[in-house]
Design an enzyme around this catalytic site. Sequence first.
Site, PDB file in Angstrom:
ATOM      1  N   PHE A  28      -6.739 -12.244   0.429  1.00 48.15           N
ATOM      2  CA  PHE A  28      -6.883 -11.585   1.736  1.00 48.15           C
ATOM      3  C   PHE A  28      -7.896 -10.431   1.738  1.00 48.15           C
ATOM      4  O   PHE A  28      -8.803 -10.404   2.583  1.00 48.15           O
ATOM      5  CB  PHE A  28      -5.499 -11.086   2.204  1.00 48.15           C
ATOM      6  CG  PHE A  28      -5.520 -10.407   3.543  1.00 48.15           C
ATOM      7  CD1 PHE A  28      -5.590 -11.146   4.714  1.00 48.15           C
ATOM      8  CD2 PHE A  28      -5.473  -9.018   3.646  1.00 48.15           C
ATOM      9  CE1 PHE A  28      -5.607 -10.523   5.960  1.00 48.15           C
ATOM     10  CE2 PHE A  28      -5.493  -8.395   4.881  1.00 48.15           C
ATOM     11  CZ  PHE A  28      -5.564  -9.147   6.043  1.00 48.15           C
ATOM     12  N   ASN A  29      -7.753  -9.451   0.838  1.00 49.27           N
ATOM     13  CA  ASN A  29      -8.609  -8.254   0.899  1.00 49.27           C
ATOM     14  C   ASN A  29     -10.095  -8.596   0.803  1.00 49.27           C
ATOM     15  O   ASN A  29     -10.931  -7.983   1.471  1.00 49.27           O
ATOM     16  CB  ASN A  29      -8.278  -7.273  -0.237  1.00 49.27           C
ATOM     17  CG  ASN A  29      -6.979  -6.530   0.012  1.00 49.27           C
ATOM     18  OD1 ASN A  29      -6.456  -6.515   1.125  1.00 49.27           O
ATOM     19  ND2 ASN A  29      -6.451  -5.929  -1.039  1.00 49.27           N
TER      20      ASN A  29
ATOM     21  N   ASP B 156       0.844  -1.214   0.000  1.00 54.33           N
ATOM     22  CA  ASP B 156       0.000   0.000   0.000  1.00 54.33           C
ATOM     23  C   ASP B 156       0.872   1.254   0.000  1.00 54.33           C
ATOM     24  O   ASP B 156       0.586   2.219  -0.690  1.00 54.33           O
ATOM     25  CB  ASP B 156      -0.865   0.082   1.264  1.00 54.33           C
ATOM     26  CG  ASP B 156      -1.825  -1.067   1.394  1.00 54.33           C
ATOM     27  OD1 ASP B 156      -2.969  -0.947   0.975  1.00 54.33           O
ATOM     28  OD2 ASP B 156      -1.399  -2.110   1.927  1.00 54.33           O
TER      29      ASP B 156
ATOM     30  N   HIS C  52       1.455  -6.351  -4.966  1.00 50.73           N
ATOM     31  CA  HIS C  52       0.016  -6.402  -5.229  1.00 50.73           C
ATOM     32  C   HIS C  52      -0.583  -5.018  -5.499  1.00 50.73           C
ATOM     33  O   HIS C  52      -1.107  -4.738  -6.574  1.00 50.73           O
ATOM     34  CB  HIS C  52      -0.718  -7.014  -4.025  1.00 50.73           C
ATOM     35  CG  HIS C  52      -0.203  -8.346  -3.600  1.00 50.73           C
ATOM     36  ND1 HIS C  52      -0.495  -9.500  -4.286  1.00 50.73           N
ATOM     37  CD2 HIS C  52       0.571  -8.722  -2.563  1.00 50.73           C
ATOM     38  CE1 HIS C  52       0.073 -10.536  -3.688  1.00 50.73           C
ATOM     39  NE2 HIS C  52       0.730 -10.085  -2.629  1.00 50.73           N
ATOM     40  N   ASP C  53      -0.575  -4.163  -4.465  1.00 54.43           N
ATOM     41  CA  ASP C  53      -1.353  -2.926  -4.524  1.00 54.43           C
ATOM     42  C   ASP C  53      -0.919  -1.946  -5.622  1.00 54.43           C
ATOM     43  O   ASP C  53      -1.779  -1.286  -6.225  1.00 54.43           O
ATOM     44  CB  ASP C  53      -1.334  -2.229  -3.161  1.00 54.43           C
ATOM     45  CG  ASP C  53      -2.044  -3.063  -2.097  1.00 54.43           C
ATOM     46  OD1 ASP C  53      -2.809  -3.967  -2.476  1.00 54.43           O
ATOM     47  OD2 ASP C  53      -1.825  -2.794  -0.905  1.00 54.43           O
TER      48      ASP C  53
HETATM   49 CA   LIG Z   1      -3.339  -3.397   0.978  1.00 51.56          CA
END
Ligand SMILES: [Ca+2]
Length: 310
Positions: free
Chosen positions: A166-167, A17, A239-240
């Site tokens: 996960f999210n 993030d 990922h983000d």
């Molecule tokens: Ca995240």
Amino acid sequence: MINKIPVIIDCDPGHDDAIALLLAFASERLDVKGVTIVGGNQTLEKTLNNALKVLSFADINVPVAKGADKPLMRELIIAPEVHGDSGLDGPCLPESHLKPCDLSAVEFIAKIVKESEEKITLIPTGALTNIAQFLICYPELKNKIERISLMGGACFGGNWTPAAEFNILVDPEAADIVFKSGIPITMSGLDVTHRALIYKEDIERIRAIGGKVAVMVAELLDFFSKFHGQMGFEGSPLHDPCAVAWVIDPTILKTKKLHVDIETKGEHTLGCTVVDYYDVLKKEKNVEVAFDIDRERFVDMLVQAMNNYK
Ligand SMILES: [Ca+2]
């Protein structure tokens, strides 16, 4: 001159993030109107603190709004295995001089969306709780959302359970609301983010840029790659930043428009993004699902972004 794309980033920092935020703020294509925070990788208190610390360290002054501390209907799941006890272990960052704004995340998103002449793109990189609450509280503003470019889900296999990423697993009911909203969605799930690998030599390229932000990012990646090394990854999946990179340059990801439902009840499959890859349901294709990334260009984009902080 090309118009900048107005965006709000909703996140739970979190190593990836933090890098997604820095990528967004460095981009000439994006006008980041604000950052909203959700609990996820760590508790809300910690993810908020991490966001404020990273932004403050990079001398970015932007409204930061505190969002949901738990999912709509469930207890919070956190990920200290991946992100450490602070949620952002690795670099030693000074306390932030920034404070969160007075509005809640939902109120903040509504205010920005209402006031903007252009439609706003939302970039959620955590659980979708804040976004779902916004859609519940302000249904009349839905049509002023251009698109949601999110990190979450997977067509083939999960990372927190065999079926769930996960999210989405953290707040499947929120994801269900968002995926059914009718707003155009681009989903950067594990299918693509596990290809958005950053290798040791890429980390050294970032460190070699010099300057405090690039060095911090390299230290974040050092920590992040330890966990992924133990998991058997050759590099660290970023990922983000994929969800941000797609808004900056949609040609960087290969996507396919497909129908996606969220599993909210399954015993073994809770939080699964059920992607109708073969179009067996013949339902409306509500999501651009990303499957591949031009990794070299992605790394170049990150390097260029970190260079802008020198
Ligand atoms: Ca995240």
